[in-house]
Motif scaffolding. Structure first.
Motif, mmCIF file in Angstrom:
data_model
loop_
_atom_site.group_PDB
_atom_site.id
_atom_site.type_symbol
_atom_site.label_atom_id
_atom_site.label_comp_id
_atom_site.label_asym_id
_atom_site.label_seq_id
_atom_site.Cartn_x
_atom_site.Cartn_y
_atom_site.Cartn_z
ATOM 1 N N VAL A 1 35.244 45.241 52.887
ATOM 2 C CA VAL A 1 36.253 44.728 53.816
ATOM 3 C C VAL A 1 35.692 43.445 54.429
ATOM 4 O O VAL A 1 35.138 43.437 55.528
ATOM 5 N N PHE A 2 35.853 42.351 53.696
ATOM 6 C CA PHE A 2 35.272 41.086 54.114
ATOM 7 C C PHE A 2 36.322 40.251 54.858
ATOM 8 O O PHE A 2 36.729 39.167 54.440
ATOM 9 N N ASN A 3 36.761 40.799 55.958
ATOM 10 C CA ASN A 3 37.705 40.156 56.862
ATOM 11 C C ASN A 3 37.353 40.621 58.267
ATOM 12 O O ASN A 3 37.353 41.823 58.540
ATOM 13 N N PRO A 4 37.027 39.695 59.185
ATOM 14 C CA PRO A 4 36.576 40.100 60.520
ATOM 15 C C PRO A 4 37.580 40.953 61.295
ATOM 16 O O PRO A 4 37.186 41.699 62.187
ATOM 17 N N LEU A 5 38.866 40.854 60.964
ATOM 18 C CA LEU A 5 39.861 41.640 61.680
ATOM 19 C C LEU A 5 39.768 43.121 61.348
ATOM 20 O O LEU A 5 40.099 43.968 62.179
ATOM 21 N N PHE A 6 39.311 43.431 60.145
ATOM 22 C CA PHE A 6 39.384 44.815 59.676
ATOM 23 C C PHE A 6 38.023 45.422 59.353
ATOM 24 O O PHE A 6 37.957 46.580 58.964
ATOM 25 N N TYR B 1 30.132 44.110 58.437
ATOM 26 C CA TYR B 1 29.850 43.155 59.509
ATOM 27 C C TYR B 1 28.836 42.116 59.032
ATOM 28 O O TYR B 1 28.992 40.911 59.288
ATOM 29 N N TYR B 2 27.758 42.574 58.378
ATOM 30 C CA TYR B 2 26.724 41.642 57.929
ATOM 31 C C TYR B 2 27.321 40.575 57.007
ATOM 32 O O TYR B 2 26.974 39.390 57.105
ATOM 33 N N VAL B 3 28.197 40.986 56.111
ATOM 34 C CA VAL B 3 28.843 40.031 55.214
ATOM 35 C C VAL B 3 29.719 39.067 56.008
ATOM 36 O O VAL B 3 29.673 37.850 55.811
ATOM 37 N N ASN B 4 30.501 39.603 56.929
ATOM 38 C CA ASN B 4 31.406 38.753 57.705
ATOM 39 C C ASN B 4 30.655 37.805 58.636
ATOM 40 O O ASN B 4 31.079 36.663 58.836
#
Length: 588
Positions: A93-98, A105-108
């Motif tokens: 889930v590489f979207n900060p909203l979700f 989180y680390y990816v975002n």
């Protein structure tokens, strides 16, 4: 190699004349073996240790420098433009909203930026914001975007992208873990209800300047507004229509941001591959290629030793692991107090867990001290409130410690109507007391916990049926309510405000509800004076301690193991490793 390590610090939150106060936000779900921390608050230091480099003999806290870089394996030593970090597999889930798990989180954190950013001491500084103006009454925030900021595809960022991101949060179909209507933006409710196609409290002054008007402010406002990770409208807005976020979610595995790196590829269960963002506003990161490699508790040590990874954030902090890493010779070890805690969750929607006497009995009847000592040795302590000791809100005053006491546990179960049958098993109204327990596979914490829990609860007349799954499957069970008890950990924000134990809170997957906790959490959020906030949260923790929403297990040390050829990481209990990736260098 020089690294920065921040020692234990006691932080005090203030609401200053400029209203640069703390902010709330999401906690981070993690498997109970790994490091837990997430940004949140702006603080003023009451008593803070200076950055230190403890001696190598200080094995329980601090920084242990690599002793012999000649032992560095060729596989690592020969990588000149690539950094490989081992960690648990993200959910994708590489979207900060979700985003939901720490690994997403680390990816975002790596892909996106916000107006402000966390520092090592838990305070905040400007990031994308050139400056932030706050009105005297605290009801108007004006953000000035730094000139020259661009997304990784080269498209210039404007404050319209920030406004677009706000709209996504305020959309009625938003189902992420934030609570955006609590940010009190004028007109947000009307936009959410579809009564307006604009958020009337948001005014775009020019491409670099945006003004946000509020109905009221709280101690959390500065970071709630300034900590939003900005999504580009030209990319995510193509399929967005008010009331429908499906088109935005379709891009969760194809992210586009303005952060340090850009995504090249994602292979679930294997790796996330990044490339340096040449358009990054601070300048392109010093290491061109970055890989987050999926590791487990059984693979992380050999992969680091053989040079397949350069860093591992997922080690269980045990004396054996510390000694094994020291013996490698080429690894720098950071041991930091963890801003988080491990816990066992109850499903409060199940009748058997709705009686507080049962929940208390399950804490008294579990030898937490033996479990924690057996896993972590000197690197963790049993806790009794859902807060880390690094927090300014932490308290031990009038807190029941729930020391192991089988007789007390049996008494409480009997009082709750759970009687022993002729087979020595607890029954009530024809129901046998059996617990289906879910835990992460290949997890040394679970491996230590399950035998003791099974034996302890057997002595109470309770049967344990355990299933082990991967971490993302556990989180799916939590999200859908398809569980009885499970084991995990929370990474905390520096501010105590959260929605984990709030009735119908966006992060409350337990079904827990306590009116007094709701009232105190709301009061703490709206109170600006630090001493008053301390009193409010102390009362709230005392209530949670009595009501036992979960079985609290431990606060432990975090451990990062980093190949000594990498220099530039800046980490603390409040600042996760991704925030300093852009400044990391590879020694030649």
């Amino acid at each position: 190699m020089k690294k920065t390590w921040w020692g234990f610090m006691v932080l005090v939150l203030v609401f200053s004349m400029a209203l640069t106060a703390c902010g709330g936000g999401n906690n981070t779900a993690k498997p109970a073996t790994t490091n837990n921390s997430e940004n949140n608050t702006n603080t003023t230091t009451e008593e803070k240790a200076e950055p230190t480099t403890p001696t190598e003999s200080d094995s329980s806290d601090g920084y242990i420098e690599a002793a012999d870089m000649s032992l560095n394996p060729p596989a690592a030593a020969n990588r000149s433009d690539t950094m490989i970090i081992g960690m648990t597999d993200p959910k994708g889930v590489f979207n900060p909203l979700f985003m939901e798990t720490a690994y997403d989180y680390y990816v975002n954190y790596t892909l996106f930026d916000s107006f402000i950013e966390v520092k090592t001491d838990g305070t905040y500084q400007n990031s994308l914001a050139e400056k932030v103006d706050i009105s005297e009454d605290g009801l108007k925030y004006t953000y000035h975007l730094k000139p020259g900021v661009a997304f990784s595809d080269g498209t210039p960022m404007t404050v319209k992208d920030y406004y677009f991101t706000l709209k996504l949060y305020m959309d009625k179909s938003y189902d992420g873990q934030s609570d955006p209507l609590s940010w009190n933006i004028v007109g947000a409710k009307e936009y959410n209800e579809g009564k307006s196609n604009e958020i009337t409290g948001v005014k775009i002054i020019d491409d670099q300047t945006i003004e946000i008007s509020l109905t009221e402010y709280t101690a959390l406002t500065p970071v709630e507004l300034g900590g939003i990770y900005i999504l580009p409208e030209h990319y995510y807005g193509k399929e967005y229509t008010q009331g429908k976020l499906d088109g935005v979610k379709k891009l969760n595995d194809k992210p586009l941001g303005s952060g340090q790196y850009k995504l090249v590829s994602y292979s679930p269960g294997q790796e996330v591959v990044f490339e340096a963002n040449e358009n990054y506003f601070r300048g392109a990161p010093k290491v061109k290629n970055l890989i987050f490699k999926t590791t487990t508790a059984t693979t992380n040590l050999p992969m680091l030793q053989q040079g397949e990874t350069d860093m591992e954030e997922g080690f269980t902090v045990t004396e054996d692991n510390v000694e094994a890493l020291k013996a490698m010779g080429f690894v720098d070890i950071s041991l930091l107090p963890n801003n988080g805690y491990g816990y066992i969750a109850f499903n409060h929607n199940l009748p058997k867990f709705q009686d507080v006497r049962v929940r208390q009995a399950l804490v008294y009847g579990l030898n937490r001290k033996e479990i924690v000592a057996g896993i972590y040795g000197p690197y963790a302590d049993v806790i009794n409130i859902p807060q880390s000791s690094v927090s300014w809100s932490y308290t031990t005053e009038n807190i029941e410690t729930y020391d192991f006491d089988l007789e007390k546990a049996k008494q409480l179960l009997a009082e709750a109507g759970w009687k022993l049958n002729d087979k020595g098993i607890r029954e009530k109204d024809g129901e046998v007391f059996k617990i289906n327990f879910s835990a992460t596979a290949d997890n040394p914490v679970v491996e230590a916990l399950l035998p003791i829990m099974t034996q302890n609860y057997k002595e109470l007349g309770i049967e344990i049926s355990a299933e082990t799954l991967d971490f993302n499957a556990i989180m799916d069970k939590s999200n859908t309510g398809d569980f009885e008890m499970y084991f995990a950990a929370w990474g905390l924000t520096p501010d105590p405000d959260n929605t984990v134990y709030i009735t119908d809170g966006s992060q409350n997957d337990l079904g827990y509800s306590n009116k007094k906790v709701d009232e105190l959490m709301a009061k703490g959020k709206k109170t600006l004076d630090i001493e008053e906030r301390k009193k409010i949260y102390k009362e709230m923790y005392q209530e949670l301690n009595k009501d036992v929403p979960v079985i609290l297990m431990y606060q432990r040390k975090n451990m990062l193991a980093i190949n000594g050829r990498l220099d530039g990481f800046d980490v603390s209990p409040y600042k996760d490793f991704p925030f300093s990736l852009y400044q990391v260098q590879i020694a030649q």
